[in-house]
Design a protein around this motif. Structure first.
Motif, PDB file in Angstrom:
ATOM      1  N   LYS A   5       0.867  -1.186   0.000  1.00 12.51           N
ATOM      2  CA  LYS A   5       0.000   0.000   0.000  1.00 12.51           C
ATOM      3  C   LYS A   5       0.897   1.227   0.000  1.00 12.51           C
ATOM      4  CE  LYS A   5      -4.202  -1.764   1.431  1.00 12.51           C
ATOM      5  NZ  LYS A   5      -5.528  -1.374   1.316  1.00 12.51           N
ATOM      6  N   ASP A  82      -7.352   5.535  -6.717  1.00 13.15           N
ATOM      7  CA  ASP A  82      -8.808   5.380  -6.725  1.00 13.15           C
ATOM      8  C   ASP A  82      -9.426   6.619  -7.366  1.00 13.15           C
ATOM      9  OD1 ASP A  82      -8.814   7.377  -4.751  1.00 13.15           O
ATOM     10  OD2 ASP A  82      -9.370   6.012  -3.131  1.00 13.15           O
ATOM     11  N   ARG A  86      -6.370   8.902  -4.531  1.00 10.06           N
ATOM     12  CA  ARG A  86      -5.562   8.308  -3.462  1.00 10.06           C
ATOM     13  C   ARG A  86      -4.764   7.131  -4.016  1.00 10.06           C
ATOM     14  NH1 ARG A  86     -10.393   9.385  -0.571  1.00 10.06           N
ATOM     15  NH2 ARG A  86     -11.141   7.359  -1.269  1.00 10.06           N
ATOM     16  N   VAL A  88      -3.565   3.728  -3.849  1.00  2.76           N
ATOM     17  CA  VAL A  88      -3.982   2.533  -3.103  1.00  2.76           C
ATOM     18  C   VAL A  88      -3.059   1.340  -3.344  1.00  2.76           C
ATOM     19  CG1 VAL A  88      -6.400   3.220  -2.939  1.00  2.76           C
ATOM     20  CG2 VAL A  88      -5.648   1.864  -4.883  1.00  2.76           C
ATOM     21  N   ARG A  89      -2.289   1.368  -4.415  1.00  8.72           N
ATOM     22  CA  ARG A  89      -1.317   0.314  -4.704  1.00  8.72           C
ATOM     23  C   ARG A  89      -0.121   0.926  -5.416  1.00  8.72           C
ATOM     24  NH1 ARG A  89      -2.568  -3.017  -1.416  1.00  8.72           N
ATOM     25  NH2 ARG A  89      -3.694  -4.901  -1.831  1.00  8.72           N
ATOM     26  N   GLN A 106      -9.367  -3.585  -6.145  1.00  9.87           N
ATOM     27  CA  GLN A 106      -9.266  -3.038  -4.799  1.00  9.87           C
ATOM     28  C   GLN A 106      -9.432  -1.518  -4.787  1.00  9.87           C
ATOM     29  OE1 GLN A 106      -5.452  -4.685  -3.658  1.00  9.87           O
ATOM     30  NE2 GLN A 106      -6.480  -6.330  -2.541  1.00  9.87           N
ATOM     31  N   ALA A 107      -9.116  -0.874  -5.905  1.00  6.09           N
ATOM     32  CA  ALA A 107      -9.190   0.585  -5.977  1.00  6.09           C
ATOM     33  C   ALA A 107     -10.607   1.079  -6.248  1.00  6.09           C
ATOM     34  CB  ALA A 107      -8.260   1.106  -7.076  1.00  6.09           C
TER      35      ALA A 107
END
Length: 108
Positions: A5, A82, A86, A88-89, A106-107
């Motif tokens: 992250k 995202d 942000r 996120v990965r 996940q995003a």
């Protein structure tokens, strides 16, 4: 994508490109980086398959201030943002298509 992250937020002004409505794949590349070319193809393909996802490629050498502020140490490095920008990965090296799709899941 290595699953690490990474915090922080990037907006269109800081990136120099519009964010995707659902997610953005940000690729840091350099001119003589062979894996960067393959990464460009993978990310463009995924962005083309998933509605609302943008692919933004940034020349690391031309944007040293941004590279330093984000702690980018090699190319290619891919950030998954995202919808709000942000991070996120984050992953360094050439990603596999399946890993990019999973990170996007996940995003979004």
């Amino acid at each position: 994508m290595d699953g690490r992250k990474a915090g922080g937020t990037l907006d269109a002004a800081r990136l120099g490109a519009q964010l995707g409505d659902r997610a953005t794949l940000v690729q840091f590349s350099s001119a003589f980086c062979q894996p960067c070319r393959a990464t460009r193809r993978v990310l463009a393909e995924v962005a083309g398959m998933v509605e609302g996802v943008a692919h933004v490629e940034i020349d690391a050498e031309a944007r040293l201030e941004l590279v330093r502020s984000l702690g980018i140490s090699r190319t290619p490095t891919v950030l998954v943002l995202d919808a709000a920008g942000r991070v996120v990965r984050r992953a360094a090296g050439q990603p596999r298509t399946a890993d990019v799709v999973a990170a996007l899941g996940q995003a979004m």
